[in-house]
Design an enzyme around this catalytic site. Sequence first.
Site, mmCIF file in Angstrom:
data_model
loop_
_atom_site.group_PDB
_atom_site.id
_atom_site.type_symbol
_atom_site.label_atom_id
_atom_site.label_comp_id
_atom_site.label_asym_id
_atom_site.label_seq_id
_atom_site.Cartn_x
_atom_site.Cartn_y
_atom_site.Cartn_z
ATOM 1 N NE ARG A 132 -3.146 6.891 -0.106
ATOM 2 C CZ ARG A 132 -1.963 7.940 -0.115
ATOM 3 N NH1 ARG A 132 -1.539 8.224 1.151
ATOM 4 N NH2 ARG A 132 -2.107 8.677 -1.574
ATOM 5 N N GLY A 170 1.610 17.218 3.716
ATOM 6 C CA GLY A 170 0.953 17.370 1.987
ATOM 7 C C GLY A 170 -0.146 16.781 1.867
ATOM 8 C CB SER A 217 0.782 13.543 -7.434
ATOM 9 O OG SER A 217 0.324 14.119 -6.111
ATOM 10 C CB SER A 276 1.408 8.283 -7.904
ATOM 11 O OG SER A 276 0.084 8.128 -8.430
ATOM 12 C CG ASP A 291 8.016 10.453 -0.210
ATOM 13 O OD1 ASP A 291 8.209 11.453 -0.804
ATOM 14 O OD2 ASP A 291 7.294 10.007 -0.289
ATOM 15 C CE LYS A 328 7.411 15.020 -2.719
ATOM 16 N NZ LYS A 328 6.302 14.466 -3.669
ATOM 17 N NE ARG A 338 10.075 10.672 3.043
ATOM 18 C CZ ARG A 338 9.179 9.594 4.088
ATOM 19 N NH1 ARG A 338 10.023 8.958 4.254
ATOM 20 N NH2 ARG A 338 8.223 9.749 3.975
HETATM 21 C C1 S3P Z 1 1.837 10.708 -0.752
HETATM 22 C C2 S3P Z 1 2.749 10.759 -2.012
HETATM 23 C C3 S3P Z 1 4.124 11.391 -2.313
HETATM 24 C C4 S3P Z 1 5.270 11.485 -1.810
HETATM 25 C C5 S3P Z 1 4.570 11.241 0.204
HETATM 26 C C6 S3P Z 1 3.202 10.879 -0.014
HETATM 27 C C7 S3P Z 1 0.892 9.892 -0.671
HETATM 28 O O1 S3P Z 1 3.718 12.820 -2.601
HETATM 29 O O2 S3P Z 1 6.512 12.151 -2.091
HETATM 30 O O3 S3P Z 1 5.336 11.819 0.753
HETATM 31 O O4 S3P Z 1 0.537 10.026 0.597
HETATM 32 O O5 S3P Z 1 -0.018 9.810 -1.398
HETATM 33 P P1 S3P Z 1 2.771 13.357 -4.340
HETATM 34 O O6 S3P Z 1 1.575 13.327 -4.370
HETATM 35 O O7 S3P Z 1 2.967 15.491 -4.003
HETATM 36 O O8 S3P Z 1 4.074 13.080 -4.993
#
Ligand code: S3P
Length: 431
Positions: free
Chosen positions: A26, A94, A167, A193, A317, A344, A390
Amino acid sequence: MRKTISPARRLRGSIEPPGDKSISHRAAILNAIAQGEATVENFQGGADCLATLRCLRALGVNIDRDGEGTLRIEGGGRFGLRESADVLNAGNSGTTMRVLAGLLAGQPFFSVLTGDASLRSRPMERVVEPLRAMGTRIQGRAGGSRPPLAIEGGSLKGIRYRLPVASAQVKSALSLAALYGKGETVLEEPAPSRDHTERMLRAMGVEVLGGEGEGLRISPPQRELTPLSLRVPGDISAAAFWMVAAAAHPDAEIRLAGVGVNPSRSGIIDALASMGASIAVEAERVWGCEPVADIVVRSSSLRGTVIEGPLIPRLIDEIPVLAVAACLAQGETVVREAGELRLKESDRIRTTVRELRRLGARIQELADGMVIQGVGSLKGGECSSHGDHRLAMTLAVAGLTAQGETIVRAAEASSVSYPGFWQHLEELSSR
Ligand code: S3P
């Protein structure tokens, strides 16, 4: 790469875990669209965060990274990005793919996002669907639910949207798209979240209303974002490996310095405390817009617990490594309402259960979690990370506390989020 882990006689020492992965992504992305220069210290150098830098550079952002983990980013403003000459590759990450999809939705040019085989099998409809509702033209495999994603960005409109799952990646993607939308965007989540994006946007001068259980309300700002220089807190998700190792090992004391303790991330501390772990949170302070502390964990006699409900997004995580703690605890541990684990870097319910069984765990799969019977101690054996960072580190922690030698195949996956992991393992363990 195969790693052989011998049981540790003792675990002692103090380390600084690497910079937080979520905050590093970010800090790079938001500063890239701020107006002016920012310095980000302790930027995490794992493969995921480097994928984000690679994509931002391809979009025309000037970024210098020195050997000490300090970034200098020259933000060119909200409309300072330019069309990439090639496909953007998010690798295994992701967060890179989903958050950049939100950002690129608002850009007046064409982008294609792809990733490695694991990422190309992960669900994208969770960002594609709401981004389409905001007016983005976005295509992907399987009707837009799998990468690669092709995005024709442009003018967007604000939406009111209830996320089907908690999420932070989706919430962050839509928050970034909201900066380019006409009118307000309102986002509601089934459970809170991680809130790093909201904290950072506020610190950069964007009015972000709501949050903390209420819908998040974001309008396109009147002014450019102010650059935000910060020191990235240590990653609590990386620290978690040592928290579990120390709590579960009979002769251990580990100090983890400068760890982020944002309440939306600190579920691991609560879960371990509920299992009876000796865990002290000391010297709380603030770095940038995030709380940080030193965490000291000592040998403990652990008992089983139940992990469910709003706790799940606060430690999603950390569930694989918590399963190791549960194996070494007395009694039963149940994890439920954690079906997201199947989506994941690997299906973490299946891979955690399968690999810990090889080390002597009594562990059962549930559709949305697992049930673990404490067995007192694990035995060594040969197991695999399935290419999941992980899981590689979880199995190493299991190996440190097991009776015999453990071999972890595809152990190099750890470098996705924790490049110094094996060195820290050597520093902390005596044999
Ligand atoms: C993350 C959000 C989580 C987490 C991932 C990092 C992030 O995923 O599991 O390792 O940096 O926003 P989700 O948004 O799919 O819950």
